[in-house]
Design a protein around this motif. Structure first.
Motif, PDB file in Angstrom:
ATOM      1  N   UNK A 198      26.580  16.600  41.107  1.00  0.00           N
ATOM      2  CA  UNK A 198      28.017  16.029  40.458  1.00  0.00           C
ATOM      3  C   UNK A 198      28.331  14.744  41.350  1.00  0.00           C
ATOM      4  N   UNK A 199      28.117  14.959  42.511  1.00  0.00           N
ATOM      5  CA  UNK A 199      28.676  13.727  43.444  1.00  0.00           C
ATOM      6  C   UNK A 199      27.394  12.569  43.007  1.00  0.00           C
ATOM      7  N   UNK A 200      26.128  12.952  43.178  1.00  0.00           N
ATOM      8  CA  UNK A 200      25.335  11.802  42.757  1.00  0.00           C
ATOM      9  C   UNK A 200      25.465  11.014  41.408  1.00  0.00           C
ATOM     10  N   UNK A 201      25.772  11.986  40.515  1.00  0.00           N
ATOM     11  CA  UNK A 201      26.074  11.255  39.361  1.00  0.00           C
ATOM     12  C   UNK A 201      27.137  10.435  39.241  1.00  0.00           C
ATOM     13  N   UNK A 202      28.516  11.129  39.994  1.00  0.00           N
ATOM     14  CA  UNK A 202      29.507  10.153  39.841  1.00  0.00           C
ATOM     15  C   UNK A 202      29.423   8.609  41.005  1.00  0.00           C
ATOM     16  N   UNK A 203      28.526   8.944  41.710  1.00  0.00           N
ATOM     17  CA  UNK A 203      28.194   7.617  42.595  1.00  0.00           C
ATOM     18  C   UNK A 203      27.423   6.672  41.699  1.00  0.00           C
ATOM     19  N   UNK A 204      26.410   7.165  41.218  1.00  0.00           N
ATOM     20  CA  UNK A 204      25.638   6.541  40.038  1.00  0.00           C
ATOM     21  C   UNK A 204      26.649   5.810  39.165  1.00  0.00           C
ATOM     22  N   UNK A 205      27.634   6.589  38.314  1.00  0.00           N
ATOM     23  CA  UNK A 205      28.313   5.739  37.391  1.00  0.00           C
ATOM     24  C   UNK A 205      29.312   4.783  38.091  1.00  0.00           C
ATOM     25  N   UNK A 206      29.777   5.080  39.301  1.00  0.00           N
ATOM     26  CA  UNK A 206      30.876   4.073  39.759  1.00  0.00           C
ATOM     27  C   UNK A 206      29.724   2.695  40.286  1.00  0.00           C
ATOM     28  N   UNK A 207      28.699   2.860  40.534  1.00  0.00           N
ATOM     29  CA  UNK A 207      27.780   1.750  40.980  1.00  0.00           C
ATOM     30  C   UNK A 207      27.475   0.996  39.629  1.00  0.00           C
ATOM     31  N   UNK A 208      27.024   1.687  38.916  1.00  0.00           N
ATOM     32  CA  UNK A 208      26.739   0.984  37.365  1.00  0.00           C
ATOM     33  C   UNK A 208      28.076   0.594  37.048  1.00  0.00           C
ATOM     34  N   UNK A 209      29.069   0.948  36.891  1.00  0.00           N
ATOM     35  CA  UNK A 209      30.336   0.544  36.465  1.00  0.00           C
ATOM     36  C   UNK A 209      30.762  -0.879  37.279  1.00  0.00           C
ATOM     37  N   UNK A 210      30.731  -0.851  38.600  1.00  0.00           N
ATOM     38  CA  UNK A 210      31.055  -1.939  39.478  1.00  0.00           C
ATOM     39  C   UNK A 210      29.946  -3.020  39.121  1.00  0.00           C
ATOM     40  N   UNK A 211      28.625  -2.877  38.986  1.00  0.00           N
ATOM     41  CA  UNK A 211      27.523  -3.915  38.600  1.00  0.00           C
ATOM     42  C   UNK A 211      27.925  -4.406  37.385  1.00  0.00           C
ATOM     43  N   UNK A 212      28.097  -3.578  36.225  1.00  0.00           N
ATOM     44  CA  UNK A 212      28.487  -4.234  35.016  1.00  0.00           C
ATOM     45  C   UNK A 212      29.884  -5.165  35.162  1.00  0.00           C
ATOM     46  N   UNK A 213      30.786  -4.714  35.706  1.00  0.00           N
ATOM     47  CA  UNK A 213      32.061  -5.628  35.814  1.00  0.00           C
ATOM     48  C   UNK A 213      31.637  -6.924  36.685  1.00  0.00           C
ATOM     49  N   UNK A 214      31.144  -6.740  37.660  1.00  0.00           N
ATOM     50  CA  UNK A 214      30.657  -7.968  38.529  1.00  0.00           C
ATOM     51  C   UNK A 214      29.974  -8.957  37.589  1.00  0.00           C
ATOM     52  N   UNK A 215      28.791  -8.419  36.836  1.00  0.00           N
ATOM     53  CA  UNK A 215      28.141  -9.305  36.023  1.00  0.00           C
ATOM     54  C   UNK A 215      28.907  -9.902  34.875  1.00  0.00           C
ATOM     55  N   UNK A 216      29.535  -9.209  34.284  1.00  0.00           N
ATOM     56  CA  UNK A 216      30.250  -9.728  33.170  1.00  0.00           C
ATOM     57  C   UNK A 216      31.506 -10.454  33.420  1.00  0.00           C
ATOM     58  N   UNK A 217      32.037 -10.400  34.730  1.00  0.00           N
ATOM     59  CA  UNK A 217      33.217 -11.453  35.161  1.00  0.00           C
ATOM     60  C   UNK A 217      32.539 -12.652  36.017  1.00  0.00           C
ATOM     61  N   UNK A 218      30.993 -12.393  36.405  1.00  0.00           N
ATOM     62  CA  UNK A 218      30.644 -13.726  36.788  1.00  0.00           C
ATOM     63  C   UNK A 218      30.519 -13.877  38.306  1.00  0.00           C
ATOM     64  N   UNK A 219      31.006 -12.654  39.115  1.00  0.00           N
ATOM     65  CA  UNK A 219      30.973 -12.632  40.378  1.00  0.00           C
ATOM     66  C   UNK A 219      29.356 -12.335  40.823  1.00  0.00           C
ATOM     67  N   UNK A 220      28.773 -11.673  40.284  1.00  0.00           N
ATOM     68  CA  UNK A 220      27.302 -11.653  40.521  1.00  0.00           C
ATOM     69  C   UNK A 220      26.281 -12.139  39.350  1.00  0.00           C
TER      70      UNK A 220
END
Length: 132
Positions: free
Chosen positions: A34-56
């Motif tokens: 459960x912890x690994x799935x939660x971490x993967x979700x948070x990383x994916x969410x952070x990456x998606x936000x960074x790409x969509x906002x233009x930070x990365x």
């Protein structure tokens, strides 16, 4: 109690420790999963936000630099006192010209090799045409 019940009770008592260990291991792996799935979700969410906002911005093509550009960048980093520059020695203009000349010589050699290969290909084609 009958003898069968007594035997079953003794066997259950004997296996309690082993069963408890099994339950604890299952619980541990469940929490870890459960912890690994939660971490993967948070990383994916952070990456998606960074790409969509233009930070990365993901790299599209590899960057190629000539030796002169690399040396210029290195000198700039040295002037800024960047601790990541391994060789802090300064390079003279003569050394840069030597690097430029070497890269030009290499380019000339490559062109000569290409011309030689083209001539060989034409010669082989002519030989095969004569043979036919």
């Amino acid at each position: 109690m009958s003898q069968a019940k007594v035997d079953r009770y003794k066997q259950e008592k004997y296996n309690r420790k082993h069963q408890q260990q099994k339950r604890n291991i299952k619980k541990y792996f469940t929490y870890a999963g459960i912890t690994l799935v939660a971490i993967a979700f948070v990383v994916y969410l952070g990456y998606s936000i960074a790409v969509s906002t233009g930070l990365y911005e993901p790299p599209t093509e590899p960057v190629t630099m000539t030796q002169v550009e690399k040396e210029s960048l290195r000198q700039t980093l040295i002037q800024q006192n960047d601790p990541n520059v391994k060789n802090v020695e300064t390079t003279t203009a003569a050394e840069i010209q030597t690097v430029e000349a070497t890269s030009e010589d290499d380019a000339k050699k490559d062109k000569k090799k290409d011309k030689k290969k083209d001539k060989e290909a034409v010669t082989k084609e002519a030989e095969t045409a004569k043979a036919e």
